[in-house]
Design a protein around this motif. Sequence first.
Motif, PDB file in Angstrom:
ATOM      1  N   LYS A   8       5.960   2.729   3.459  1.00 49.56           N
ATOM      2  CA  LYS A   8       5.175   3.810   4.073  1.00 49.56           C
ATOM      3  C   LYS A   8       3.773   3.274   4.417  1.00 49.56           C
ATOM      4  N   GLY A  12       0.046  -1.641   1.840  1.00 51.27           N
ATOM      5  CA  GLY A  12      -0.375  -3.047   1.834  1.00 51.27           C
ATOM      6  C   GLY A  12       0.566  -3.977   2.578  1.00 51.27           C
ATOM      7  N   LYS A  13       1.360  -3.442   3.496  1.00 47.61           N
ATOM      8  CA  LYS A  13       2.299  -4.285   4.259  1.00 47.61           C
ATOM      9  C   LYS A  13       1.558  -5.347   5.069  1.00 47.61           C
ATOM     10  N   SER A  14       0.508  -4.895   5.782  1.00 47.03           N
ATOM     11  CA  SER A  14      -0.212  -5.851   6.633  1.00 47.03           C
ATOM     12  C   SER A  14      -0.980  -6.869   5.796  1.00 47.03           C
ATOM     13  N   LYS A 226      -0.367  -3.799  -5.195  1.00 54.73           N
ATOM     14  CA  LYS A 226      -1.612  -3.330  -5.800  1.00 54.73           C
ATOM     15  C   LYS A 226      -1.515  -3.410  -7.328  1.00 54.73           C
ATOM     16  N   ASP A 228      -2.896  -5.260  -9.184  1.00 52.19           N
ATOM     17  CA  ASP A 228      -4.200  -5.556  -9.802  1.00 52.19           C
ATOM     18  C   ASP A 228      -4.872  -4.289 -10.336  1.00 52.19           C
ATOM     19  N   LEU A 229      -4.445  -3.131  -9.839  1.00 54.79           N
ATOM     20  CA  LEU A 229      -5.066  -1.884 -10.301  1.00 54.79           C
ATOM     21  C   LEU A 229      -4.420  -1.429 -11.617  1.00 54.79           C
TER      22      LEU A 229
HETATM   23  N1  LIG Z   1      -6.126  -3.026  -4.885  1.00 55.56           N
HETATM   24  C1  LIG Z   1      -5.368  -3.471  -3.905  1.00 55.56           C
HETATM   25  N2  LIG Z   1      -5.463  -2.959  -2.676  1.00 55.56           N
HETATM   26  C2  LIG Z   1      -4.646  -3.452  -1.706  1.00 55.56           C
HETATM   27  C3  LIG Z   1      -3.711  -4.466  -1.959  1.00 55.56           C
HETATM   28  N3  LIG Z   1      -3.053  -4.738  -0.803  1.00 55.56           N
HETATM   29  C4  LIG Z   1      -3.575  -3.914   0.128  1.00 55.56           C
HETATM   30  N4  LIG Z   1      -4.544  -3.127  -0.400  1.00 55.56           N
HETATM   31  C5  LIG Z   1      -5.363  -2.133   0.296  1.00 55.56           C
HETATM   32  O1  LIG Z   1      -4.544  -1.077   0.764  1.00 55.56           O
HETATM   33  C6  LIG Z   1      -4.988  -0.600   2.028  1.00 55.56           C
HETATM   34  C7  LIG Z   1      -3.889  -0.624   3.041  1.00 55.56           C
HETATM   35  O2  LIG Z   1      -3.530  -1.954   3.301  1.00 55.56           O
HETATM   36  P1  LIG Z   1      -2.691  -2.374   4.604  1.00 55.56           P
HETATM   37  O3  LIG Z   1      -2.286  -3.784   4.401  1.00 55.56           O
HETATM   38  O4  LIG Z   1      -3.455  -2.063   5.824  1.00 55.56           O
HETATM   39  O5  LIG Z   1      -1.442  -1.384   4.466  1.00 55.56           O
HETATM   40  P2  LIG Z   1      -0.236  -1.063   5.482  1.00 55.56           P
HETATM   41  O6  LIG Z   1      -0.590   0.199   6.180  1.00 55.56           O
HETATM   42  O7  LIG Z   1       0.943  -0.876   4.615  1.00 55.56           O
HETATM   43  O8  LIG Z   1      -0.085  -2.206   6.427  1.00 55.56           O
HETATM   44  C8  LIG Z   1      -6.172  -1.475   2.413  1.00 55.56           C
HETATM   45  O9  LIG Z   1      -7.372  -0.805   2.063  1.00 55.56           O
HETATM   46  C9  LIG Z   1      -5.990  -2.714   1.556  1.00 55.56           C
HETATM   47  O10 LIG Z   1      -7.201  -3.344   1.271  1.00 55.56           O
HETATM   48  C10 LIG Z   1      -3.631  -5.011  -3.280  1.00 55.56           C
HETATM   49  O11 LIG Z   1      -2.858  -5.920  -3.599  1.00 55.56           O
HETATM   50  N5  LIG Z   1      -4.480  -4.463  -4.207  1.00 55.56           N
END
Ligand SMILES: Nc1nc2c(ncn2[C@@H]2O[C@H](COP(=O)(O)OP(=O)(O)O)[C@@H](O)[C@H]2O)c(=O)[nH]1
Length: 401
Positions: A8, A12-14, A226, A228-229
Amino acid sequence: MLVGIVGKPNVGKSTFFASATLRSVPIADYPFTTIKPNVGMGYLRTKCVCKEMGVEDNPKNSVCIDGVRLIPVKLVDVAGLVEGASVGRGLGNQFLDDLRQADALIHVVDASGSTDDEGRKVGPGTHDPSGDIEMVEKELDLWILGIVEKDWEKAARIAEQTGGNIVQHLASRLTGLAIDEETIEAALLHFKLKREKPTAWSDGDLRTLVKWLREKTLPSLIAANKADLPTSKPNIEKLKSGERTVIPCASEAELLLRKAAEQGLIRYTPGSNSFDVLKRDGMTPAQSRALDLVHERVLRVWGDTGVQQAIDQAYFGLLKAIVVFPVEDESKLSDKNGKVLPDAHVMKGGTTALDLARRIHSELAESFLYAIDGRSGKRLADDYGLKNGDIIKIVSSGRRS
Ligand SMILES: Nc1nc2c(ncn2[C@@H]2O[C@H](COP(=O)(O)OP(=O)(O)O)[C@@H](O)[C@H]2O)c(=O)[nH]1
Ligand SMILES: [Mg+2]
C-alpha cells in the motif's frame, strides 16, 4: 526474471527500491541503464565459487567482495495499492502493467503501524499491518478474477455444450500472467473441480482457484519495513507467527549505508551485518549520528537491514533461482582472455546446459556439442540440469573465436 515491489502507499516501497538499486558497489562491465524510472537493477548476493576453487577471480558482469558475488538483477517499484485498485481506482492500471512483468513479489508492509489503510500517516503502533497484507493480496486476486470473469459464463456454457476445453480457455485469458494449462490442470485436480462441468463451479470456486494460481505463479514474501522504529517489534513477531515468509527490513537504513559507502565514508557490502567507518571527519554531524543509529537500532537488533536478504530470498527461495558460472577454459576457469570466473548468470531452477548456452549466445546453442563440469572435468549432455554454483564450459562445433 524480475521481482516486483508491492504494497500500500507510504510503506517504503520506493525507499526499498532506491536503496536496492543504488550502485554502491560498481560493476565494471554492466550497463546499469534505467529502462523506466521504476525499473532498475539491484544485486543478487551469493557465495562465489572462487574460494572453494582456490582462485583469484576477475568478475565482469558482477562483482566479488571477499568471496561474496553480487550479480545485477531486475527490480520494479510497483505503484501503491489501495482497496479498490483492482477495479481501476487510484493507480490501478499502472499497477497492473508493472505487475504483469513480475515473476515474484516483495510485499512491503509498514511494520511500525504508522500508516492507515490508505497510507496516511497515523500514530506509530496504532495500525495493525497484518490487515494490510490481506488487503493487498485480495486486490491482486480481484484483479485476476476480473480477467477470468469477463466472459466466464459464456465460455463455460460453450465449453460444456461443445465439449470445448475450459482449461485452454482459462490459460488463454491468463497468459499475460504466465499461468499455463499445466498449472490450471493442477489447480482443478487440487480443488476437485470438474473440467467437464464448468457451469457448476461457484463464484467461490473461481475465487479459490484464482488465489491458488496467484500464489503459485506470483509467489511473494513480506518485507516488514520500518523495523528501526520501536513499534515494529511486536508487529514483526506477530507477522512471523503466521504462514508467510517475513523479513524484518529497514529500507531507510540501507539507503543511508549505501549512500555513505558510495561517498567512500564507510565500507559496507549490501546485506552485511556491519560497516566500517573510513572517514568520520568527512561526515556531516547528522550523517554521523544517523549511521550510529543504524548500528544501534537496526544492525544490533535485526542483524542486517533486510533489503538484500529480501531480494536473495525472492530469487533463491521463491523463484528457486540458481547461479551458474560459465567459463571457456575449464582448466583455468577463465574466459578466452584469461579472466577467471568472469560471469555469473542467474537462471531459473530446472534449466539445462543447453539453456545456459542459449543465454550466452544463440549460436552457441545451435552448435552445442556437450558441456564440461568445471569441477570434475566430466562431460555433460545438453539436458543436464544445472545446479546452483555450477561452473560450466560449453563445447560447440562452431568456429572458435
Ligand atoms: N523509519 C523508517 N521510515 C521509512 C523507512 N522506509 C521508508 N520510510 C519512510 O516512509 C515514507 C514513505 O516512503 P516511500 O518509500 O515513499 O513509500 P512508498 O509510497 O511505499 O513508495 C517516507 O517518509 C520514508 O522516509 C524505514 O525503513 N524506516
Ligand atoms: Mg513510492
